[in-house]
Design a protein around this motif. Structure first.
Motif, short mmCIF file in Angstrom:
data_model
loop_
_atom_site.label_atom_id
_atom_site.label_comp_id
_atom_site.label_asym_id
_atom_site.label_seq_id
_atom_site.Cartn_x
_atom_site.Cartn_y
_atom_site.Cartn_z
N LEU A 212 0.93 -1.03 -0.04
CA LEU A 212 0.10 0.17 -0.06
C LEU A 212 1.04 0.99 -0.35
O LEU A 212 0.31 2.34 -0.77
CB LEU A 212 -1.19 -0.03 1.21
N ALA A 213 2.31 1.29 0.60
CA ALA A 213 2.71 2.59 0.99
C ALA A 213 2.85 2.86 -0.39
O ALA A 213 3.63 4.38 -1.06
CB ALA A 213 3.84 1.74 1.71
N ARG A 214 3.96 0.97 -1.31
CA ARG A 214 4.25 1.73 -2.75
C ARG A 214 3.09 2.16 -3.71
O ARG A 214 4.45 3.26 -3.99
CB ARG A 214 5.23 0.13 -2.80
N PHE A 215 2.15 1.96 -3.25
CA PHE A 215 0.99 2.24 -4.73
C PHE A 215 0.83 3.61 -4.12
O PHE A 215 0.38 4.42 -4.99
CB PHE A 215 0.32 1.53 -4.33
N ALA A 216 1.32 4.33 -3.14
CA ALA A 216 0.51 5.20 -2.33
C ALA A 216 1.39 6.44 -3.04
O ALA A 216 1.27 7.57 -3.86
CB ALA A 216 -0.12 5.27 -1.11
N ASN A 217 2.76 5.92 -2.93
CA ASN A 217 3.69 7.02 -3.26
C ASN A 217 3.66 6.80 -4.89
O ASN A 217 4.47 8.37 -5.59
CB ASN A 217 4.87 6.45 -2.75
N ALA A 218 3.63 5.56 -5.43
CA ALA A 218 3.32 5.73 -7.02
C ALA A 218 2.34 6.87 -8.06
O ALA A 218 2.59 7.59 -8.61
CB ALA A 218 3.59 4.23 -8.17
N MET A 219 1.11 6.19 -7.28
CA MET A 219 0.26 7.42 -7.04
C MET A 219 0.32 8.76 -7.47
O MET A 219 -0.31 9.97 -7.40
CB MET A 219 -1.22 7.33 -6.54
N VAL A 223 -4.18 8.79 -4.38
CA VAL A 223 -4.20 7.74 -3.33
C VAL A 223 -4.05 8.61 -1.92
O VAL A 223 -2.68 8.20 -1.65
CB VAL A 223 -4.02 6.36 -3.52
N GLU A 224 -5.13 7.85 -1.61
CA GLU A 224 -4.29 8.05 0.68
C GLU A 224 -4.59 7.13 0.86
O GLU A 224 -5.70 6.45 1.24
CB GLU A 224 -5.03 8.87 1.34
N ILE A 225 -3.82 5.78 1.86
CA ILE A 225 -4.07 5.56 2.50
C ILE A 225 -3.81 5.34 4.45
O ILE A 225 -3.21 6.45 4.83
CB ILE A 225 -2.82 4.40 2.33
N VAL A 226 -5.66 5.05 4.59
CA VAL A 226 -5.45 5.17 5.81
C VAL A 226 -5.73 4.31 7.23
O VAL A 226 -6.63 3.60 6.26
CB VAL A 226 -6.78 6.39 6.16
N LEU A 227 -5.07 4.19 8.14
CA LEU A 227 -4.64 2.65 9.30
C LEU A 227 -5.66 3.70 9.86
O LEU A 227 -4.94 4.13 11.04
CB LEU A 227 -3.02 2.41 9.02
N GLN A 246 6.21 8.08 5.58
CA GLN A 246 4.77 7.67 4.19
C GLN A 246 4.29 8.90 3.94
O GLN A 246 3.37 9.36 4.26
CB GLN A 246 4.52 6.48 4.47
N PRO A 247 4.73 9.76 2.58
CA PRO A 247 3.71 10.99 2.52
C PRO A 247 1.89 10.32 2.37
O PRO A 247 1.03 11.54 2.54
CB PRO A 247 4.59 11.76 1.65
N HIS A 248 1.89 9.68 1.69
CA HIS A 248 0.73 9.90 1.71
C HIS A 248 -0.16 8.18 1.93
O HIS A 248 -1.15 7.86 1.56
CB HIS A 248 0.66 9.54 0.02
N THR A 328 1.95 -2.63 -10.17
CA THR A 328 1.45 -3.32 -11.50
C THR A 328 -0.58 -3.89 -11.26
O THR A 328 -1.54 -2.42 -12.01
CB THR A 328 2.06 -4.18 -12.05
N THR A 329 -0.76 -4.56 -10.46
CA THR A 329 -2.32 -4.67 -10.42
C THR A 329 -2.35 -3.80 -9.46
O THR A 329 -3.97 -2.74 -9.90
CB THR A 329 -2.31 -6.55 -9.62
N LEU A 330 -2.55 -3.45 -8.49
CA LEU A 330 -2.38 -2.33 -7.59
C LEU A 330 -2.99 -0.83 -9.00
O LEU A 330 -4.34 -0.11 -8.53
CB LEU A 330 -1.94 -1.61 -7.00
N PHE A 331 -2.23 -0.19 -9.58
CA PHE A 331 -2.47 0.26 -10.55
C PHE A 331 -3.40 0.17 -11.26
O PHE A 331 -4.17 0.95 -11.86
CB PHE A 331 -0.71 1.04 -10.92
N ASP A 332 -3.19 -1.15 -11.93
CA ASP A 332 -4.20 -1.39 -13.16
C ASP A 332 -5.73 -0.95 -12.45
O ASP A 332 -6.48 -0.83 -13.80
CB ASP A 332 -3.63 -2.61 -13.87
N ARG A 333 -5.95 -1.91 -10.77
CA ARG A 333 -6.99 -1.97 -11.15
C ARG A 333 -7.70 -0.78 -9.86
O ARG A 333 -9.26 -0.83 -9.99
CB ARG A 333 -7.15 -3.83 -10.26
#
Length: 385
Positions: A212-219, A223-227, A246-248, A328-333
């Motif tokens: 989730l951290a890598r995905f949010a950074n790539a976006m 995208v924001e991740i709330v825990l 993590q900035p996002h 890749t999957t997280l970005f595509d979906r």
């Protein structure tokens, strides 16, 4: 009902107590308190702490149970003999059997198992010993309570168990309580704001946190991740330090269950319901609390293909099922989702009858009636005792 539990502060324990109370039962509870947890506020007629235990220290927890065996009869004598004894998890079964042996009549024993510990699934001498111990301690149990049919198919039907009832981890939801709504369904949904993914509850999956951290950074802010919830700090080298960099991604602490569920799920678009904590085993079979909580309050569930969680969301025709959680999957979906698309997914979730995700008073009464029926064969003997 006498409820024996390994973690008195577990929100699922409070939910089960609410369920029994709403069904007309009086509940006494005895169990262990986690070292970092405050005494819980539970709606019970009797509350007995048996000692202190620690997360992820199974050996220490077993030692605590052994110590409690010598005093549990004395400590629970004021509680009296219950109609039914419920032992939550394997480690509470020895205490339940010790208590039952001390009473002139033997109240029915119910084994509640909501996770299959990895030690039970080993194929070596340790695994066989653990399974043998479980079978020995449940040899005279009247009922097994479990939360997913996959636990029956993949474990109990193979290794043996008492008669079983599946009681899903539904939210205890009283009539008239507020129900959350997806932010994509507001009258004026934001079209330029970030998509927020909520990962709430027991946070114990390092693979999910990293992905989730890598995905949010790539976006890059889209995208924001709330825990929220209670991170299992034994599973992460430095959970709080990592999240702080993590900035996002942000961690907003624990929450009250069920009081805060509508509010916290109404702030996110998607609910992360993927867990690799015991990959291919327990994590594949379970139906986690968050899938019911998120769907009840409007969040679009994100599940992993091949899991029981994915089977549930596919059965209802809702959510997003991913083949894996690669970047890749997280970005595509997920990265290509628009507010309009999320709105359509959210409407599908909101259209599902809430009874699939929430437990009402009628279900609570049926549950207690099922437990009460276990006492029928011995009622005469028990009244004489």
């Amino acid at each position: 009902m006498l409820y024996l539990v390994p973690n008195l502060a577990d929100a699922a324990v409070a939910r089960r107590i609410h369920m029994m109370r709403a069904g007309g039962a009086e509940v006494a509870i005895a169990g262990f308190r986690r070292a970092d947890a405050a005494p819980p506020d539970l709606d019970v007629v009797n509350y007995v702490e048996l000692g202190e235990t620690f997360d992820a220290r199974f050996g220490q927890r077993i030692t605590a149970v052994v110590r409690a065996l010598g005093s549990i009869v004395r400590r629970l004598r004021p509680v009296g003999m219950p109609d039914v004894v419920i032992a939550r998890n394997l480690e509470m079964l020895p205490l339940a059997q010790r208590l039952r042996a001390s009473w002139p009549a033997r109240p029915p024993l119910v084994y509640e198992c909501l996770d299959i510990h990895r030690l039970l699934l080993r194929e070596d001498v340790i695994g066989r010993a653990m399974r043998g111990t479980e079978q020995h301690l449940t040899r005279n149990a009247a009922l097994l309570l479990t939360s997913s049919p996959a636990f029956l198919r993949n474990y109990f039907d193979i290794h043996g168990a008492p008669p079983a009832v599946v009681v899903e981890n539904k939210v205890f939801f009283e009539a008239g309580a507020p129900r959350g709504s997806n932010p994509a369904l507001t009258s004026e949904p934001a079209t330029d704001g970030p998509i927020r993914i909520g990962w709430f509850g027991a946070l114990r999956c390092r693979k999910s946190l990293d992905a989730l951290a890598r995905f949010a950074n790539a976006m890059d802010g889209k995208v924001e991740i709330v825990l929220r919830g209670r991170p299992a700090l034994t599973e992460f080298p430095d959970f709080h330090g990592f999240v702080a960099t993590q900035p996002h991604m942000r961690f907003e602490g624990p929450y009250r269950n069920p009081q805060d569920l509508a509010d916290i799920y109404s702030t996110v678009h998607l609910a992360w319901a993927i867990d690799f904590f015991e990959e291919g085993l327990n994590s594949q079979w379970l139906l986690p609390n968050r899938i019911y909580e998120g769907c009840l309050h409007g969040a679009v569930p994100v599940a992993l293909a091949g899991t029981e969680t994915a089977a549930l969301v596919e059965r209802h025709g809702i959510g997003i099922v991913l083949p894996n959680i690669s970047e890749t999957t997280l970005f595509d979906r997920l990265g290509t989702l628009t507010t309009v698309r999320i709105g359509g997914l959210a409407r599908a979730v909101a259209a599902v009858d809430e009874g699939h995700f929430a437990c009402n008073a009628a279900e609570c009464r049926m549950f207690v009636d099922r437990l009460q029926a276990l006492t029928a064969p011995d009622q005469t003997l028990r009244e004489a005792a």
